[in-house]
Design a protein around this motif. Sequence first.
Motif, mmCIF file in Angstrom:
data_model
loop_
_atom_site.group_PDB
_atom_site.id
_atom_site.type_symbol
_atom_site.label_atom_id
_atom_site.label_comp_id
_atom_site.label_asym_id
_atom_site.label_seq_id
_atom_site.Cartn_x
_atom_site.Cartn_y
_atom_site.Cartn_z
ATOM 1 N N ASP A 80 -25.846 21.187 -11.165
ATOM 2 C CA ASP A 80 -26.783 20.083 -10.939
ATOM 3 C C ASP A 80 -26.180 18.712 -11.227
ATOM 4 N N GLU A 81 -25.444 18.590 -12.313
ATOM 5 C CA GLU A 81 -24.923 17.281 -12.721
ATOM 6 C C GLU A 81 -23.515 17.005 -12.211
ATOM 7 N N LEU A 82 -22.634 18.001 -12.325
ATOM 8 C CA LEU A 82 -21.261 17.813 -11.853
ATOM 9 C C LEU A 82 -21.147 18.009 -10.338
ATOM 10 N N GLY A 83 -22.161 18.623 -9.743
ATOM 11 C CA GLY A 83 -22.176 18.799 -8.294
ATOM 12 C C GLY A 83 -21.262 19.888 -7.779
ATOM 13 N N VAL A 84 -20.982 20.887 -8.619
ATOM 14 C CA VAL A 84 -20.132 21.998 -8.197
ATOM 15 C C VAL A 84 -21.001 22.989 -7.425
ATOM 16 N N GLU A 85 -20.837 23.026 -6.123
ATOM 17 C CA GLU A 85 -21.677 23.885 -5.280
ATOM 18 C C GLU A 85 -21.131 25.300 -5.157
ATOM 19 N N ASN A 86 -19.818 25.438 -5.225
ATOM 20 C CA ASN A 86 -19.190 26.747 -5.094
ATOM 21 C C ASN A 86 -19.444 27.553 -6.367
ATOM 22 N N ARG A 87 -20.079 28.702 -6.205
ATOM 23 C CA ARG A 87 -20.464 29.547 -7.342
ATOM 24 C C ARG A 87 -19.249 30.006 -8.160
ATOM 25 N N ILE A 88 -18.159 30.330 -7.471
ATOM 26 C CA ILE A 88 -16.953 30.788 -8.168
ATOM 27 C C ILE A 88 -16.362 29.650 -9.006
ATOM 28 N N GLN A 89 -16.305 28.447 -8.441
ATOM 29 C CA GLN A 89 -15.792 27.304 -9.200
ATOM 30 C C GLN A 89 -16.675 27.007 -10.407
ATOM 31 N N CYS A 90 -17.971 27.129 -10.221
ATOM 32 C CA CYS A 90 -18.907 26.919 -11.327
ATOM 33 C C CYS A 90 -18.622 27.910 -12.453
ATOM 34 N N LYS A 91 -18.504 29.168 -12.102
ATOM 35 C CA LYS A 91 -18.215 30.215 -13.105
ATOM 36 C C LYS A 91 -16.880 29.964 -13.799
ATOM 37 N N LYS A 92 -15.862 29.540 -13.017
ATOM 38 C CA LYS A 92 -14.540 29.271 -13.602
ATOM 39 C C LYS A 92 -14.634 28.187 -14.668
ATOM 40 N N LEU A 93 -15.367 27.117 -14.373
ATOM 41 C CA LEU A 93 -15.499 26.025 -15.339
ATOM 42 C C LEU A 93 -16.242 26.472 -16.597
ATOM 43 N N VAL A 94 -17.346 27.159 -16.405
ATOM 44 C CA VAL A 94 -18.143 27.598 -17.553
ATOM 45 C C VAL A 94 -17.362 28.598 -18.405
ATOM 46 N N MET A 95 -16.657 29.530 -17.771
ATOM 47 C CA MET A 95 -15.878 30.518 -18.525
ATOM 48 C C MET A 95 -14.695 29.871 -19.243
ATOM 49 N N ALA A 96 -14.066 28.888 -18.623
ATOM 50 C CA ALA A 96 -12.954 28.191 -19.274
ATOM 51 C C ALA A 96 -13.449 27.427 -20.502
ATOM 52 N N ALA A 97 -14.626 26.814 -20.401
ATOM 53 C CA ALA A 97 -15.203 26.117 -21.560
ATOM 54 C C ALA A 97 -15.545 27.115 -22.656
#
Length: 119
Positions: A80-97
Amino acid sequence: AVKKLVVTPGSGSPAQNGDEVAVEYVGTLADRSWTAHDVVDCWLSEQQGLDSFAPKFVDLNVDGTKLSDDTYFTEAFVTDELGVENRIQCKKLVMAAKRLRKDSVEHPTGTEFDSSRER
């Protein structure tokens, strides 16, 4: 972050090009008070294919505190805020954090490491 302490030079002749050398070191992990620019330069840049989101991280001031807060840095925030629409990219960012948070717990500020100790 790592604090650096320069020690006195050793004895003997300097290494020549092609010589094998052994480096021993002792260090202490420093405070992780990252700015949004630190997050982009030192963390996001290491997340393969995701550095295009750097401007949003800076615009939203995603610093080290926000990145390591699992109630703030969520899939909803990333989409919603960073605008990451790709589900895989979203998961990658959250898992890396999440991995970063885990590393911070396992190796808190002040942790000492020594190259000569058994791992």
